[in-house]
Design an enzyme around this catalytic site. Structure first.
Site, short mmCIF file in Angstrom:
data_model
loop_
_atom_site.label_atom_id
_atom_site.label_comp_id
_atom_site.label_asym_id
_atom_site.label_seq_id
_atom_site.Cartn_x
_atom_site.Cartn_y
_atom_site.Cartn_z
N ARG A 129 -18.92 -20.26 -3.77
CA ARG A 129 -19.60 -21.12 -4.74
C ARG A 129 -18.59 -22.18 -5.18
NH1 ARG A 129 -20.77 -15.73 -6.45
NH2 ARG A 129 -22.98 -15.17 -6.26
N LYS A 145 -19.95 -14.60 -10.14
CA LYS A 145 -20.83 -14.46 -11.30
C LYS A 145 -20.61 -13.12 -11.99
CE LYS A 145 -24.59 -17.50 -9.80
NZ LYS A 145 -26.03 -17.59 -9.49
N HIS A 150 -23.45 -25.89 -2.18
CA HIS A 150 -24.17 -24.67 -1.83
C HIS A 150 -24.74 -24.73 -0.42
CE1 HIS A 150 -24.36 -21.41 -4.67
NE2 HIS A 150 -25.51 -20.99 -4.19
N ARG A 154 -22.58 -22.81 1.77
CA ARG A 154 -22.76 -21.38 1.53
C ARG A 154 -24.01 -20.88 2.26
NH1 ARG A 154 -21.38 -17.29 -2.19
NH2 ARG A 154 -23.10 -16.23 -3.22
N HIS A 202 -23.50 -11.17 -3.77
CA HIS A 202 -24.81 -11.03 -4.39
C HIS A 202 -24.94 -9.64 -5.02
CE1 HIS A 202 -26.88 -14.29 -1.73
NE2 HIS A 202 -26.27 -14.81 -2.78
N TYR A 243 -31.99 -15.38 3.48
CA TYR A 243 -31.38 -15.90 4.71
C TYR A 243 -31.99 -15.28 5.96
CZ TYR A 243 -28.14 -17.77 1.35
OH TYR A 243 -27.61 -18.45 0.28
#
Length: 310
Positions: free
Chosen positions: A155, A179, A256, A259, A282, A291
């Protein structure tokens, strides 16, 4: 918004920032959503957080729908309200969590932009050629940034937050804090290693020296700006937008995209979905599954264009 309501919102935002580890971008979105909610509530005679009940919340979302807000925005607002009411209940500010039964239309998820490998190779080759010809530290830095974004699927906040000590050049790994302040170790490959080594040995020392000439000290930051300070996200967005502008295709032009591209190429190459989940950082496998849809769409497109009886 009254002073009392404003104070409650400030306390909640402080909670999600410090105790939940939410980014400033997320906190700002929460603040905007809750300001709109409390403004709506006050217009309808609600003077206390205890009076924000389920009908008020539903009317608020309905009003947003009537204004033509996107379904994704309405879904985010519903999530913001649910988090706020749940926190107020835990704090004893309200007896019942009124937002627990609040529902919003599911946001439609558009498939992310993915750059084809040959086009990406050409773009990286152009960046590399420029860095070799100019020997400019910024050009050497830019190659390292794009290579690392694609190689490790970082990110943009993770990229600019890197310190020199976070990059293990011997093992070819980077330590990132994602995150929720979650830490993970991700690898990078040989092309990225060459770009990072050159930047560390040639480009970064030159940029760091500029800080000694009056700019804000760079400290331990890995990627530096032209004045020797830690590189900001806006600079990365500008760089990426310039790179993607030279690549055919439509869609988002932010960091992004690399990514998304890395994750899709991993799955196309046979990587396990759970391994990709860990690679991306994630929390939910469901987030990574987008994806698989991208890979399926790419497969169908290849079939339509290549198979004689498609």
């Amino acid at each position: 918004m009254s002073v009392a309501l404003d104070r409650v919102v400030d306390d909640y935002l402080a909670h999600v920032r410090t105790e939940r580890g939410y980014s400033e971008h997320t906190v700002a979105a929460y603040r905007s959503d809750l300001a709109d909610l409390l403004g709506f509530a006050e217009e309808h005679g609600v003077a206390s957080v205890a009076d924000i009940d389920l009908p008020v919340l539903r009317d608020w979302l309905w009003a947003a729908t009537e204004r033509g807000l996107a379904r994704a925005t309405i879904a985010r607002r519903a999530a913001s309200a649910r988090g706020f009411t749940a926190w107020m209940t835990r704090r004893g500010l309200v007896p019942v969590d009124q937002g627990a039964r609040l529902r919003a239309p599911r946001a439609q998820r558009a498939l992310p932009r993915v750059v084809a490998a040959p086009a990406l190779d050409e773009a990286l080759a152009r960046l590399e050629a420029r860095a070799v010809s100019t020997h400019e530290p910024v050009d050497e830095r830019d190659v390292a940034i794009i290579e690392l974004l694609y190689a490790s699927a970082l990110r943009v906040s993770e990229l600019v937050g890197l310190d020199v000590a976070d990059v293990d050049r011997r093992r070819r790994t980077v330590r990132v804090v994602g995150k929720g302040s979650k830490e993970r170790i991700v690898p990078y490959g040989a092309p990225a290693a060459r770009a990072l080594d050159r930047y560390l040995e040639q480009g970064r020392p030159t940029l760091a020296a500029r800080a000694a000439e009056g700019a804000r000290p760079s400290g331990s930051a890995f990627f530096l700006g032209v004045k020797g300070a830690r590189l900001g996200t806006r600079s990365v967005y500008r760089l990426v937008a310039g790179v993607l502008a030279e690549i055919p295709g439509s869609g988002p032009s932010g960091p992004h995209t690399f990514r998304h591209t890395a994750a899709t190429h991993l799955l196309d190459g046979g990587a396990d979905l759970r391994a990709v989940q860990e690679f991306l950082g994630h929390a939910s496998l469901g987030t990574t599954q987008i994806y698989t849809h991208v890979s399926a769409e790419r497969l169908k497109e290849s079939y339509r264009t290549a198979h004689p009886r498609a």
